[in-house]
Design a protein around this motif. Structure first.
Motif, short mmCIF file in Angstrom:
data_model
loop_
_atom_site.label_atom_id
_atom_site.label_comp_id
_atom_site.label_asym_id
_atom_site.label_seq_id
_atom_site.Cartn_x
_atom_site.Cartn_y
_atom_site.Cartn_z
N ARG A 97 0.82 -1.21 0.00
CA ARG A 97 0.00 0.00 0.00
C ARG A 97 0.86 1.26 0.00
NH1 ARG A 97 -2.75 -1.36 3.87
NH2 ARG A 97 -1.82 -0.21 5.61
N LEU A 98 1.89 1.29 0.83
CA LEU A 98 2.73 2.47 0.92
C LEU A 98 3.49 2.73 -0.38
CD1 LEU A 98 4.22 2.11 4.52
CD2 LEU A 98 2.49 3.74 3.75
N ILE A 99 4.08 1.67 -0.93
CA ILE A 99 4.88 1.83 -2.15
C ILE A 99 4.00 2.22 -3.33
CG2 ILE A 99 6.33 0.61 -3.81
CD1 ILE A 99 7.39 -1.05 -1.45
N ALA A 100 2.85 1.56 -3.48
CA ALA A 100 1.98 1.83 -4.63
C ALA A 100 1.42 3.24 -4.59
CB ALA A 100 0.85 0.81 -4.67
N LEU A 129 9.36 3.35 -10.26
CA LEU A 129 10.12 2.84 -9.13
C LEU A 129 9.28 1.89 -8.30
CD1 LEU A 129 12.61 2.84 -7.27
CD2 LEU A 129 11.64 4.86 -6.14
N ALA A 130 8.01 2.23 -8.08
CA ALA A 130 7.13 1.37 -7.30
C ALA A 130 7.01 -0.01 -7.93
CB ALA A 130 5.75 2.01 -7.17
N THR A 131 6.88 -0.06 -9.25
CA THR A 131 6.76 -1.36 -9.94
C THR A 131 8.02 -2.19 -9.75
OG1 THR A 131 5.31 -0.36 -11.60
CG2 THR A 131 6.34 -2.45 -12.17
N TRP A 132 9.17 -1.57 -9.89
CA TRP A 132 10.43 -2.30 -9.68
C TRP A 132 10.56 -2.79 -8.25
CZ3 TRP A 132 13.95 -4.23 -12.94
CH2 TRP A 132 13.96 -3.77 -14.25
N THR A 176 0.32 -0.47 -10.31
CA THR A 176 1.41 0.47 -10.59
C THR A 176 1.81 0.47 -12.06
OG1 THR A 176 3.09 -1.17 -9.92
CG2 THR A 176 2.30 0.38 -8.23
N ILE A 177 1.63 -0.65 -12.76
CA ILE A 177 1.96 -0.61 -14.19
C ILE A 177 0.96 0.29 -14.94
CG2 ILE A 177 3.13 -2.84 -14.25
CD1 ILE A 177 0.53 -3.95 -15.57
N LEU A 234 8.17 -3.37 -5.98
CA LEU A 234 7.17 -4.39 -5.67
C LEU A 234 7.52 -5.73 -6.33
CD1 LEU A 234 4.01 -2.17 -6.11
CD2 LEU A 234 4.76 -3.20 -3.96
N THR A 235 7.95 -5.68 -7.59
CA THR A 235 8.30 -6.92 -8.28
C THR A 235 9.51 -7.58 -7.65
OG1 THR A 235 7.43 -5.98 -10.34
CG2 THR A 235 8.83 -7.92 -10.53
N ALA A 236 10.55 -6.78 -7.35
CA ALA A 236 11.74 -7.33 -6.70
C ALA A 236 11.38 -7.91 -5.34
CB ALA A 236 12.80 -6.25 -6.56
N SER A 237 10.51 -7.25 -4.60
CA SER A 237 10.12 -7.75 -3.28
C SER A 237 9.40 -9.08 -3.39
CB SER A 237 9.21 -6.72 -2.58
OG SER A 237 9.89 -5.51 -2.37
N ALA A 238 8.48 -9.20 -4.34
CA ALA A 238 7.76 -10.46 -4.51
C ALA A 238 8.70 -11.59 -4.88
CB ALA A 238 6.68 -10.29 -5.58
#
Length: 310
Positions: free
Chosen positions: A20-23, A30-33, A203-204, A35-39
């Protein structure tokens, strides 16, 4: 290993808050990168640690320990009780099955999308289909296609057509379908990470919206186009094929506010910044998961050496 092996299993509990915070507060690219890296990192780390815990359960069994010329672990040596190891083994099996199923499904859908795109006659990458239902989507392929229905073209004016095309072409040039697939793979390995995968699908769209705003220089007009298209498509069925990315994202018919109102609100507000605090915090969490996993592997290596292997 007693502590390190459990940390990557606990960090995914932060996924709902982090997503929620990142999105909502980070610049969409940056948010997409992040979130994807975190997953991916958290999914891989938690799966690895489940494997380590399950392995310690196997080594406790004298028959299996003998196959590796190990002395069976004692309760003092073992970092996990046998019930914990068995539970880890069951979770690992489920995670593996889910990840493989999703990977195969995504490969099939992307291959089908690429084949469909190759068969579509296009002009400058644009395909217009005769359909009264307002619809538009980006179909990945070599090359990809932007598909727009006549219903959507009739709904929007010339300036809005340019915004629509800029949005959909951003999906193709930035390979947004790959971000979605990778985030979903991490979430398949660990269901606790599903909020991250859902946030990536949002985010995309925000990323593509911002690209359209940059290309046209009018954020308010982009917001108007997104809202206008959403209202026109409200009572139609989504015809987006698997593997494609629709202009309106995932349709949500629940009465609560979905991603489209959030996108419109974001476009009417000033552009978001990089938010270095969130980026640093995310990097710290991923580093902690990676280091804890490496430490757990190293500790297991030392433990097995102590009981007679390697």
């Amino acid at each position: 290993m007693r502590f390190a092996v459990y940390l990557p299993l606990l960090l995914p509990l932060l996924a709902p808050l982090g997503a929620r915070l990142i999105a909502e507060r980070c610049e969409p690219r940056l948010a997409t990168w992040l979130l994807t890296a975190s997953a991916l990192v958290l999914g891989a780390a938690s799966t690895l640690c489940l494997g380590l815990l399950a392995f310690t359960g196997l080594v406790r069994l004298p028959q299996l320990a003998a196959l590796g010329h190990w002395a069976p672990l004692t309760a003092h040596d073992d970092p996990a009780a046998l019930p914990v190891a068995l539970a880890a083994g069951l979770l690992l099996g489920g995670a593996t099955v889910m990840a493989v199923r999703l990977l195969l499904r995504r490969v099939r859908s992307l291959a089908a999308a690429a084949l469909e795109a190759a068969c579509m006659p296009a002009r400058d990458g644009l395909v217009v289909i005769d359909d009264e239902a307002p619809d538009a989507f980006a179909l990945p392929g070599l090359p990809g296609r932007v598909v727009v229905s006549t219903g959507m073209l009739d709904t929007l004016d010339a300036a809005e057509h340019r915004i629509l095309l800029a949005h959909e072409r951003a999906h193709l040039t930035a390979h947004h379908y790959a971000f979605v697939a990778l985030a979903q793979l991490g979430a398949a390995a660990n269901p606790l990470l599903r909020p991250l995968a859902r946030a990536v699908t949002y985010t995309i769209e925000r990323w593509a919206d911002e690209n359209a705003a940059t290309a046209t220089g009018d954020r308010r007009k982009v917001a108007q186009t997104v809202g206008k298209a959403a209202l026109a498509a409200r009572r139609t069925l989504a015809r987006t094929p698997g593997g494609a990315l629709a202009f309106l994202g995932r349709r949500d018919r629940r009465p609560s506010a979905g991603p489209v109102p959030r996108r419109v609100a974001a476009l009417l507000a000033p552009p978001l910044g990089l938010h270095p605090v969130l980026a640093t915090a995310t990097a710290a969490v991923l580093a902690a998961a990676t280091l804890a996993s490496a430490e757990a592997v190293h500790d297991l290596h030392l433990l097995l050496r102590a009981v007679g292997t390697w």
